[in-house]
Each structure stands twice: as C-alpha cells, then as structure tokens.
Write an enzyme that holds these catalytic residues in place. Structure first.
Site, PDB file in Angstrom:
ATOM      1  N   LYS A  67      -9.211 -12.488   5.602  1.00 56.64           N
ATOM      2  CA  LYS A  67      -7.893 -12.006   5.437  1.00 56.64           C
ATOM      3  C   LYS A  67      -7.085 -12.135   6.839  1.00 56.64           C
ATOM      4  O   LYS A  67      -5.943 -12.175   7.024  1.00 56.64           O
ATOM      5  CB  LYS A  67      -7.524 -10.538   4.772  1.00 56.64           C
ATOM      6  CG  LYS A  67      -7.837 -10.705   3.431  1.00 56.64           C
ATOM      7  CD  LYS A  67      -6.808  -9.869   2.656  1.00 56.64           C
ATOM      8  CE  LYS A  67      -6.616  -9.954   1.402  1.00 56.64           C
ATOM      9  NZ  LYS A  67      -8.010  -9.863   0.641  1.00 56.64           N
ATOM     10  N   GLY A 222     -11.612  -7.610 -14.630  1.00 57.22           N
ATOM     11  CA  GLY A 222     -10.350  -7.909 -13.873  1.00 57.22           C
ATOM     12  C   GLY A 222      -9.899  -9.311 -13.835  1.00 57.22           C
ATOM     13  O   GLY A 222      -9.824  -9.922 -13.110  1.00 57.22           O
TER      14      GLY A 222
HETATM   15  C1  LIG Z   1      -8.684 -10.056  -0.542  1.00 55.28           C
HETATM   16  C2  LIG Z   1      -9.852 -10.276  -0.890  1.00 55.28           C
HETATM   17  C3  LIG Z   1     -10.446 -11.157  -1.615  1.00 55.28           C
HETATM   18  C4  LIG Z   1      -9.465 -11.674  -2.752  1.00 55.28           C
HETATM   19  O1  LIG Z   1      -8.428 -12.485  -2.189  1.00 55.28           O
HETATM   20  P1  LIG Z   1      -7.055 -13.194  -2.729  1.00 55.28           P
HETATM   21  O2  LIG Z   1      -6.503 -13.604  -1.942  1.00 55.28           O
HETATM   22  O3  LIG Z   1      -6.418 -11.982  -3.049  1.00 55.28           O
HETATM   23  O4  LIG Z   1      -7.734 -13.782  -4.052  1.00 55.28           O
HETATM   24  C5  LIG Z   1     -11.656 -11.416  -1.999  1.00 55.28           C
HETATM   25  N1  LIG Z   1     -12.536 -10.853  -1.042  1.00 55.28           N
HETATM   26  C6  LIG Z   1     -12.256  -9.860  -0.184  1.00 55.28           C
HETATM   27  C7  LIG Z   1     -13.531  -9.379   0.860  1.00 55.28           C
HETATM   28  C8  LIG Z   1     -10.842  -9.696   0.132  1.00 55.28           C
HETATM   29  O5  LIG Z   1     -10.539  -8.931   1.231  1.00 55.28           O
END
Ligand SMILES: *Cc1c(COP(=O)(O)O)cnc(C)c1O
Length: 333
Positions: A67, A222
C-alpha cells in the site's frame, strides 16, 4: 472464466480509467523511495505443485505491505495547495500507515480517521510516522461523514484505499517489477480486497505479459468481487467475517471493478483454514511472516483447481503485518 475480451461498459468508464502508462509513471516516482522487493522461490512448493512459483514479496515493502506504493504515488502528485493542507485517510489497516509514511516523506500533514477500538499497535505505528489520529465510534458514527467534514474544515485531500486512479497505478508497480524479472509467467495470483492491487496488476500484466492469466483471490466469506462479476454490476455484501482483515471489503469501487471486469481471467476464493496453511508454509519453509490477507494468493494456487502443472506462476504476497501474538495463535489452533 470471464471473457476478458468483452468490456461491459467501455464508453461509460474507459475515459477515466488509469492505463499502463500511469503505472510506468508511478514506477519512476517510486524509484529510490519504495523498495524493489525481492522475488523468492521454493523448491518444496514447486515439487508439490509440479510448477515453478515466483513470489513477489511485498511483505518486505516499506510499512510491510504494497500500500505504500499507491499512497506515495497519489500524494507525490498533490498541487502545492494540496500539500499545504495535507492528506486524510480513513483506515485502521495498512493504508493508514502507507498514507502516514508517504506524507512524512513528502513533508506534509496527515490525518488518519480510525475506529477507537483499532489495535493500539496500529495507532502507535501510524502516530510514529507523524500522522495525527482521530478516533470515532464504529457503532454510532459514520466514518465517511467524519472524514468529509474534517477534510473540508482543514483543507485536506482524502485519499481512498483503492478506488483512485493514482493509488491503482502505484499498486501496479509491484507486478511491473515482477514481470521485469520474470517476463514469461503463465499465471499470476493476486490478493483481492477492494481491487486496487488487482486492477493495477492487470494493467501491468496485460501490457508486459499479455499471455499471462491473472487471477484475483478473495476470502470465501467476502466474495463481493466474484458476486459482482457474476451479476455484471457492483454487488455490496455485509462486512465479512474472515481472518483476512485486509480484504474485509463490502464492494469493489467503480474504477477497480471496471478494470477487473474488462481484464481479469478469474476470481477464486479460499477459506480461513487454507489461509492459515499458507501462512504456516511461508513461516516454516520460506522463513517469512505473511499476514492472513497476504496469503490469499498462494492458498488459491494450492487449492483453486487451476491446472498449474508445468507452468510458471507468479504469486503476489501483499503484506506481512500481523502481530506476533495473533500469528502464533492462528498457527497453533
Ligand atoms: C489492502 C490490502 C489488500 C487488498 O488490497 P485491495 O487493493 O483493497 O484489493 C491485500 N493485502 C494486504 C496486505 C492489504 O493491506
């Protein structure tokens, strides 16, 4: 499998959708800022599946998850006016820390709206990057209303966790790096919550490895994206109960869903037990800590009935943020 060649609403959304050029531009902004994470392999799993697996280790990214890529790509394009106001996010998870660190590196204020019962470790980590944390009561208050009000009052720019073109483009750089190292993948498995990582990965894979089939993986409880694909429109579900806390989304966004609907080969689901099995494999065999959501991709490669024999397979490990007490609890049950 969905027909990748038949976009459902090309005219309605395509003008606004990010492209591979946006992923490429994100990669140049992230150069020297995000880690170029390693690509690991394991003979044990290769022998078990009769395939070659290539693991892109975003659990080793800054803040412990991919992220950071999307957050930094978004914040680094703020106008001088936006920089003065700073960035605002509502999240108790990895997006909060990603926005906080990106803001610190870009020298702008950050404010994160979190439920007051969020884990103390996550609040501390977010404050540790210099962000201000505002808490709310999950049961009585509407976080989006709070966030919008604060953003307006303080002149801050709200950055959503997945449904944003700069966020999507940033997330796509992980798979772009993987394909630069391993260009000839047959399959790619990607962890899936709201779809920012998957849609960015699709932009990169379709451009760099058009032969590669890209598969999104959701928790069984989900499966909002799977349901949305079947229905042909966005379906909203109740907040799912699963150990994959990064994928407890109720629905994909309009931008992420449009990209996924046009380009994905398939979306599979796995259950919590299969996630724990994959986490155990990572710890025991590969000596890496992977959070439950980060284990979605491997769990589907093992259990998803995809014909992987003889194939070259990319696995995106999306993150490694799980506190050790919870980690050992999950593995000992
Ligand atoms: C946010 C996140 C996801 C999912 O990502 P999206 O972009 O919302 O599909 C998967 N794995 C981790 C570790 C995350 O922090």
């Amino acid at each position: 499998m969905t027909d990748a060649a038949a976009p459902a609403h090309p005219a309605a959304t395509s003008a606004a959708l990010p492209t591979f050029e946006d992923v490429r531009a994100a990669a140049s902004r992230l150069k020297g800022v995000a880690h170029r994470t390693p690509v690991l392999g394991s003979r044990t799993i290769d022998e078990q599946l009769g395939a070659r697996l290539f693991f892109k280790c975003e659990n080793l990214q800054r803040i412990g998850a991919f992220k950071f890529r999307g957050a930094y790509n978004a914040l680094s394009q703020f106008t001088p006016e936006q920089r003065k106001g700073g960035a605002l996010a509502f999240s108790s998870g990895n997006h909060a820390q990603a926005v906080a660190l990106a803001a610190q590196l870009l020298d702008m204020p950050a404010l994160i709206v979190m439920p007051e019962d969020a884990p103390a470790s996550k609040m501390a980590a977010t404050r540790g990057y210099g962000a201000q944390v505002v808490t709310y009561d999950r049961f009585t208050e509407d976080r989006e209303a709070i966030a919008r009000k604060l953003a307006a009052e303080r002149g801050m720019t709200l950055i959503p966790p997945y449904n944003h073109r700069d966020v999507i483009a940033g997330q796509g750089t992980a798979v772009m790096e993987l394909l630069e190292e391993v260009p000839d993948l047959d399959y790619l498995f990607v962890c899936l919550g709201g779809g920012g990582l998957l849609s960015g990965s699709l932009l990169a894979a379709n451009a760099l490895a058009p032969q590669c089939k890209v598969i999104g993986v959701e928790p069984e409880a989900g499966n909002d994206v799977q349901q949305s694909l079947r229905a042909g429109h966005i379906v909203k579900i109740d907040t799912p109960r699963t150990i994959a806390d990064g994928a407890q989304t109720q629905a994909p966004g309009d931008i992420t869903f449009a990209i996924i609907q046009q380009r994905v080969s398939d979306v599979l689901t796995v259950n919590d037990e299969q996630l724990v099995e994959a986490m155990r494999f990572y710890a025991e065999r590969m000596k890496i800590v992977v959070e439950p959501t980060g284990a979605l991709s491997l769990a589907a490669a093992i259990h998803g009935n995809v014909p992987l024999a003889g194939k070259r397979v990319g696995i995106v490990i999306s993150g490694g943020n799980v506190d050790l007490q919870r980690f050992s609890q999950l593995l000992s049950d």
